[in-house]
Design an enzyme around this catalytic site. Structure first.
Site, PDB file in Angstrom:
ATOM      1  N   ARG A  48      44.596  37.847  33.111  1.00 51.91           N
ATOM      2  CA  ARG A  48      43.136  37.733  33.061  1.00 51.91           C
ATOM      3  C   ARG A  48      42.680  38.551  31.864  1.00 51.91           C
ATOM      4  O   ARG A  48      42.980  39.743  31.772  1.00 51.91           O
ATOM      5  CB  ARG A  48      42.524  38.279  34.354  1.00 51.91           C
ATOM      6  CG  ARG A  48      40.990  38.441  34.344  1.00 51.91           C
ATOM      7  CD  ARG A  48      40.292  37.107  34.186  1.00 51.91           C
ATOM      8  NE  ARG A  48      38.880  37.173  34.525  1.00 51.91           N
ATOM      9  CZ  ARG A  48      37.904  37.533  33.672  1.00 51.91           C
ATOM     10  NH1 ARG A  48      38.204  37.884  32.439  1.00 51.91           N
ATOM     11  NH2 ARG A  48      36.647  37.527  34.082  1.00 51.91           N
ATOM     12  N   GLU A  56      32.541  29.509  33.736  1.00 47.57           N
ATOM     13  CA  GLU A  56      33.400  28.749  34.643  1.00 47.57           C
ATOM     14  C   GLU A  56      33.507  27.303  34.155  1.00 47.57           C
ATOM     15  O   GLU A  56      32.605  26.790  33.485  1.00 47.57           O
ATOM     16  CB  GLU A  56      32.828  28.778  36.061  1.00 47.57           C
ATOM     17  CG  GLU A  56      32.775  30.166  36.679  1.00 47.57           C
ATOM     18  CD  GLU A  56      34.153  30.762  36.871  1.00 47.57           C
ATOM     19  OE1 GLU A  56      35.058  30.056  37.359  1.00 47.57           O
ATOM     20  OE2 GLU A  56      34.335  31.943  36.529  1.00 47.57           O
ATOM     21  N   ARG A  92      46.817  39.519  39.056  1.00 51.82           N
ATOM     22  CA  ARG A  92      46.922  39.177  37.641  1.00 51.82           C
ATOM     23  C   ARG A  92      46.897  40.437  36.779  1.00 51.82           C
ATOM     24  O   ARG A  92      46.227  41.408  37.100  1.00 51.82           O
ATOM     25  CB  ARG A  92      45.782  38.253  37.224  1.00 51.82           C
ATOM     26  CG  ARG A  92      45.725  36.946  38.001  1.00 51.82           C
ATOM     27  CD  ARG A  92      44.494  36.124  37.634  1.00 51.82           C
ATOM     28  NE  ARG A  92      43.249  36.833  37.925  1.00 51.82           N
ATOM     29  CZ  ARG A  92      42.036  36.286  37.819  1.00 51.82           C
ATOM     30  NH1 ARG A  92      41.913  35.041  37.405  1.00 51.82           N
ATOM     31  NH2 ARG A  92      40.958  36.992  38.103  1.00 51.82           N
TER      32      ARG A  92
END
Length: 217
Positions: A48, A56, A92
């Site tokens: 990330r 998004e 992540r």
């Protein structure tokens, strides 16, 4: 002579090892505008991007544009290094990604493909990120092509989660006709399968009765 050759070979090997960064990695796939998968040694790692937040995918067309920009900056198979900051709740690696000396996170901000994620700026060069975001904003680039910029991704996610939560709660809530504010609201609830509101089975909610509060199934 043999010993001298061995010494040279060992020196070359050491120089080669030193030249390869310990966190060198290869890009395997791009997720969305701020996530990717890499191969680091024998491990596959989900990354990330730190200190930024890209739209998004459903924030059309900006989310798709952000993903395309990241793909162009990090083609599959390209070599990168990571400046890891943390591990998020999804497991992540949160990191800045460097390719050929270029900070990809910062490039996304400069190109208007992502916002600075001020809530999580710790560990990154705050001044540089601020400068790059101002550059994109003043130029009306990407996410700044509309006044004040598009809805921030973190706000978008929160509003989406809130809407989904309301819909979920609505499906299990007990309704009675006397508690509903309008006929239109009653019909909307009927469309959401609150069949108890249609006591006369005529396809119309709250026509002549008050529902006793049966939970829709």
């Amino acid at each position: 002579m043999f010993g001298s050759d061995m010494g040279k070979a060992l020196l070359v090997l050491l120089l080669t090892l030193w030249a390869v960064p310990s966190n060198a990695a290869e890009v395997l796939a791009i997720g969305d505008g701020d996530t990717l998968s890499i191969k680091e040694g024998s491990q596959t790692i989900k990354v990330r991007l730190a200190c930024i937040d890209a739209p998004e995918t459903s924030q059309s067309p900006y989310g798709i544009t952000a993903r395309q920009t990241l793909k162009s900056l990090l083609p599959v198979g390209s070599d990168v290094t990571l400046r890891s900051k943390a591990t998020d709740r999804y497991g992540r690696t949160v990191a800045e990604v460097i390719r050929n000396g270029t900070n990809i996170n910062q490039s996304l901000v400069k190109s208007g493909s992502a916002f600075v994620y001020w809530q999580y700026i710790k560990g990154c060069d705050r001044q540089t990120y601020a400068h790059l975001e101002t550059y994109a904003q003043m130029g009306g680039i990407g996410v700044w092509s509309v006044p004040a910029g598009i809805q921030r991704p973190w706000d978008y996610r929160q509003s989406k989660q809130s809407k989904q939560s309301k819909q979920s709660n609505s499906k299990g809530k007990r309704y009675r006709c006397k508690d509903i504010s309008s006929w239109n609201a009653a019909q909307e609830l009927l469309r959401q399968r609150h069949s108890c509101l249609d006591g006369g089975k005529v396809g119309e909610a709250c026509e002549s009765i008050r529902c006793a509060g049966q939970i829709a199934t």
